[in-house]
Enzyme design. Structure first.
Site, short mmCIF file in Angstrom:
data_model
loop_
_atom_site.label_atom_id
_atom_site.label_comp_id
_atom_site.label_asym_id
_atom_site.label_seq_id
_atom_site.Cartn_x
_atom_site.Cartn_y
_atom_site.Cartn_z
N ASP A 1 32.97 20.68 -39.22
CA ASP A 1 34.36 20.23 -39.20
C ASP A 1 35.19 21.37 -39.79
OD1 ASP A 1 35.86 17.14 -39.30
OD2 ASP A 1 36.91 18.87 -40.12
N ASP B 1 31.77 8.70 -22.39
CA ASP B 1 32.57 7.49 -22.28
C ASP B 1 34.02 7.81 -21.91
OD1 ASP B 1 32.95 4.61 -22.67
OD2 ASP B 1 34.04 5.11 -24.50
N GLU C 1 40.98 8.26 -15.10
CA GLU C 1 40.27 6.99 -15.21
C GLU C 1 40.80 5.99 -14.19
OE1 GLU C 1 40.40 5.65 -19.27
OE2 GLU C 1 39.16 7.31 -19.97
N HIS D 1 34.90 4.11 -20.62
CA HIS D 1 35.81 4.17 -21.77
C HIS D 1 35.80 2.85 -22.55
CE1 HIS D 1 39.54 6.49 -23.36
NE2 HIS D 1 38.87 5.90 -24.33
N ALA E 1 34.69 11.11 -27.44
CA ALA E 1 35.96 11.53 -28.03
C ALA E 1 37.03 11.81 -26.97
CB ALA E 1 35.73 12.77 -28.89
N ARG E 2 36.93 12.96 -26.30
CA ARG E 2 37.92 13.35 -25.29
C ARG E 2 37.22 14.09 -24.17
NH1 ARG E 2 39.61 12.81 -30.17
NH2 ARG E 2 41.75 12.19 -30.66
#
Length: 323
Positions: free
Chosen positions: A174, A259, A264, A282, A234-235
């Site tokens: 991170d 996901d 979409e 998602h 996440a993205r």
């Protein structure tokens, strides 16, 4: 002028009782088409005259906000705001609010479930058996294996705790590590390259970089440990799809679970159809509990923001009258 637009798919399909608080405040609720992600044309038709907007994951352009002069606040029923033109909102004086951490548990549980499903080949074996094929594949246990995390916010911390509870090693990158977060077990902060090199399972829990580039592009994927399981809840744009497909074909990546998608629902693609890809629509935050928490937080944020706007406007009017 007292309308609020509601667009999250989970709420247009089945409105949550928490929305009643907005009606009790005197607002008329306007809903986009049930269960669908509204496009730009739909938003531009619905938003004029709305002072508030409880928004989902639909992509929003600056043009949409410019066409809604009454809009004062946008409240997301989730953590991210990548789908919103935040700079345009700031320029137009529109507050952007987020339901911080409300759906973290749902997303974390899905991410960890995808890790386990990959290690045990659950999707392929289920599909084979339903097709009449008795196919038993040797899986892997998570104990003693290294889970790498990119990003360690509310979701990443939960995933780390889940893995540690099953005696896995956890290595985390991170850009803003928190020394105060040091859960029991084999946990350590590490560099990005160290995480890529060590992780046997890699899960993404970070925002997009400022330049919009993929975290896992071709160069980064080449540094990932051979056979690694990669999970993205996440993205979508964090992963270069072409590079991921090539890595799956070469065996560099053992399994990819996602996901999230740029569009979409996603269009058919070689990546989506790959036998070692698990794709879910998602659903990370789509649990009864997460939807409830996110809705309650988003409604509370929106009510507070609109109250502050009313107070500010009334104060401005009194000052003008006094002058």
């Amino acid at each position: 002028m007292n309308r609020i637009l509601i667009t999250p798919r989970s709420l247009t399909r089945s409105p949550d009782p928490a929305l009643r608080a907005l009606e009790e405040d005197g607002y008329e609720l306007v809903f986009s088409r049930p269960g669908e992600t509204p496009d730009e044309a739909a938003l531009m038709a619905l938003l004029p005259g709305c002072v508030g907007w409880l928004a989902g994951v639909e992509p929003v352009s600056a043009r949409v906000l410019e066409g809604a002069p009454s809009l004062r606040a946008i409240s997301r029923n989730g953590t991210g705001s990548d789908n919103l033109p935040v700079d345009a909102a700031r320029r137009l004086g529109i507050k952007v609010l987020r339901a911080e951490g409300a759906n973290a548990r749902g997303v974390a549980e899905l991410a960890f479930g995808l890790v386990l499903a990959s290690l045990r080949h659950i999707p392929e074996q289920s599909t084979a058996l339903k097709g009449g094929v008795w196919e038993r594949r040797t899986g892997l246990e998570i104990e003693g294996r290294t889970l790498g995390l990119i990003g360690c916010g509310a979701v990443g911390r939960l995933v780390a705790r889940f893995a540690l509870a099953l005696d896995a090693r956890v290595r985390v990158y991170d850009p803003y590590p928190d020394p105060g977060f040091s859960p029991s077990g084999d946990f350590a902060w590490a560099s990005f390259d160290e995480v890529l090199a060590e992780a046997e399972m890699l899960s993404l829990h970070c925002p997009m970089p400022a330049d919009g580039s993929a975290i896992l592009g071709e160069a980064a994927i080449r540094r990932i440990r051979q056979g690694c399981v990669v999970v993205n809840t996440a993205r979508a744009a964090l992963v270069d799809d072409a590079a991921m497909l090539a890595a799956l074909e070469s065996g560099r990546i053992g399994f990819y679970s996602t996901d999230v998608f740029v569009a979409e629902p996603p269009a058919p693609s070689a990546l989506l159809a790959h036998p070692r890809v698990i794709a879910t629509p998602h659903i990370g935050g789509l649990t009864s509990e997460s939807v409830r928490r996110a809705t309650v937080a988003a409604v509370a944020n929106l009510r507070q923001a609109l109250r502050e706007e009313i107070v500010h406007e009334e104060a401005g009017g009194k000052e003008a009258g006094g002058a």
